[in-house]
Write an enzyme that holds these catalytic residues in place. Structure first.
Site, PDB file in Angstrom:
ATOM      1  N   SER A 147       2.546   3.552   6.659  1.00 43.09           N
ATOM      2  CA  SER A 147       1.359   3.985   5.903  1.00 43.09           C
ATOM      3  C   SER A 147       0.246   2.965   6.103  1.00 43.09           C
ATOM      4  O   SER A 147       0.325   1.841   5.604  1.00 43.09           O
ATOM      5  CB  SER A 147       1.704   4.118   4.413  1.00 43.09           C
ATOM      6  OG  SER A 147       0.527   4.182   3.637  1.00 43.09           O
TER       7      SER A 147
ATOM      8  N   SER B 197      -0.178   7.437  -0.427  1.00 46.96           N
ATOM      9  CA  SER B 197       0.894   8.402  -0.180  1.00 46.96           C
ATOM     10  C   SER B 197       2.174   8.046  -0.940  1.00 46.96           C
ATOM     11  O   SER B 197       3.232   8.608  -0.671  1.00 46.96           O
ATOM     12  CB  SER B 197       1.177   8.505   1.323  1.00 46.96           C
ATOM     13  OG  SER B 197       1.272   7.222   1.918  1.00 46.96           O
TER      14      SER B 197
ATOM     15  N   GLU C 271      -3.660  10.095  12.471  1.00 44.81           N
ATOM     16  CA  GLU C 271      -5.047  10.457  12.165  1.00 44.81           C
ATOM     17  C   GLU C 271      -5.954  10.179  13.363  1.00 44.81           C
ATOM     18  O   GLU C 271      -6.855  10.958  13.671  1.00 44.81           O
ATOM     19  CB  GLU C 271      -5.549   9.688  10.935  1.00 44.81           C
ATOM     20  CG  GLU C 271      -6.941  10.126  10.533  1.00 44.81           C
ATOM     21  CD  GLU C 271      -7.537   9.302   9.403  1.00 44.81           C
ATOM     22  OE1 GLU C 271      -8.771   9.100   9.416  1.00 44.81           O
ATOM     23  OE2 GLU C 271      -6.781   8.859   8.512  1.00 44.81           O
TER      24      GLU C 271
ATOM     25  N   ASN D 285      -2.863   2.836   4.925  1.00 41.95           N
ATOM     26  CA  ASN D 285      -3.601   2.387   3.738  1.00 41.95           C
ATOM     27  C   ASN D 285      -2.755   1.443   2.883  1.00 41.95           C
ATOM     28  O   ASN D 285      -3.281   0.515   2.268  1.00 41.95           O
ATOM     29  CB  ASN D 285      -4.132   3.586   2.941  1.00 41.95           C
ATOM     30  CG  ASN D 285      -3.085   4.276   2.111  1.00 41.95           C
ATOM     31  OD1 ASN D 285      -2.796   3.875   0.991  1.00 41.95           O
ATOM     32  ND2 ASN D 285      -2.478   5.328   2.665  1.00 41.95           N
TER      33      ASN D 285
END
EC number: 1.17.7.4
Length: 336
Positions: free
Chosen positions: A235, A280, A138, A237
């Site tokens: 991941s 996710s 990102e 988050n």
């Protein structure tokens, strides 16, 4: 007379909301619908979302995961290629057009919003500060919206303390969408103390799903003997949720991808388990983990509802003529 050994009691504090956010759900739907409409192979640049189970499920349906567009063989140039939910630098769609590829951009709309905020800062003459983690796709995608040198990555409060801008009065910041709300607030405070004229984005960068999942874990961590977060090591988050659980009072917090990763020998005497899932992580794995605990404990589910999420991001128009059924998504959502 047979004596069956009674299972020890366990309360599972199950967070809601948890698991898939609207952006992740949309990205997976795009790959599934493209496979239904165009047939295999459908190429996907980078993991569509950071979850191995999801990636393997899509591979079994005919998706082919690549890191670079050059990996697509010439004979498959007309096959769709999907860009991941994390977003891509502007150079990637430009490369796809140069190669005459048919691409579908599954960038989360909330990530696209951050791209627009960064571009707005630059349009207004500001140097852009991006608060995020180096190397995360990102961050690579957001920095790649602007020319090299137009964005400075700030990872920590120490970075905020040492950053030396050319013009301290013309600065604007945005953040990665999946950061720790608490950590990010500290970095922003440090920047604002040094640069009082620092411009915030027109809207919050950390997305609703990240904030909601962190708040739910924070509210349920105190008194938990163990807090399990379902998610992948890459991941962002999900890893933040582990940190939030520890800070908020859980005795121990672990990130697991499947029930098989749970250290059963180390947790035999727990009585309260906190359970959530990163944005996710598929619900089918949460079900698998609850079932694994039911085999070993007399489980009581305590559903901790801290927010209701109604966001729904539609897929692009070219795929809306394809019906998406519950069966199509059962590999991540379960059959129920």
């Amino acid at each position: 007379m047979l004596h069956t050994k009674t299972k020890p009691p366990l309360t599972i504090r199950l967070c809601q909301p948890r698991g898939f956010c609207a952006g992740v759900d949309r990205a997976i739907q795009i790959v599934v619908l493209a496979l239904k409409k165009y047939g295999a192979p459908v190429y996907v640049r980078h993991e569509i979302v950071h979850n191995r189970y999801v990636v393997e499920g899509l591979q079994s349906l005919g998706a082919v995961f690549i890191e670079e567009l050059s990996e697509i063989p010439p004979e498959h140039r007309k096959s769709p290629v999907v860009f991941s939910a994390h977003g891509v630098p502007k150079s990637v769609p430009a490369d796809a057009q140069a190669r005459e590829l048919f691409y579908l951009d599954a960038t989360c709309p909330l990530v696209s919003k951050v791209h627009k905020q960064a571009m707005r800062h630059q349009r207004l003459g500001r140097h852009v500060l991006l608060i995020g983690h180096a190397g995360h796709p990102e961050v690579i995608g957001t920095m790649g919206q602007l020319a090299e040198g137009a964005v400075t990555l700030i990872e920590t409060e120490a970075d905020a303390a040492t950053f030396a801008p050319a013009n301290p009065e013309a600065l604007g910041f945005v953040t990665q969408t999946t950061l720790s709300v608490e950590d990010t607030a500290g970095i922003i405070r440090a920047l604002q103390e040094r640069f009082p004229q620092l411009h915030a984005p027109a809207a919050e960068s950390i997305c609703y799903a990240t904030t909601n999942r962190q708040e739910a874990v924070k509210d349920t961590a105190a008194g938990a003997d163990l807090y399990l977060i379902v998610g992948a090591p890459n991941s962002s988050n999900s890893r933040r949720l582990v940190e939030v659980a520890e800070r908020a009072g859980a005795t121990m917090s672990l990130l697991v991808q499947r029930a098989s990763e749970i250290p059963w020998n180390d947790i035999a005497d727990i009585s309260t388990l906190g359970l959530s899932a990163g944005a996710s992580a598929p619900e089918i794995i949460v079900d698998e983990i609850i079932d694994a605990f039911r085999q070993r404990f007399e489980v009581t589910i305590d559903l901790a509802i801290t927010a209701t999420e109604t966001e729904d991001f539609p897929v692009m128009r070219v795929l809306r003529d394809v019906e998406l059924t519950r069966a199509d998504m059962a590999f991540v959502n379960g059959a129920a």
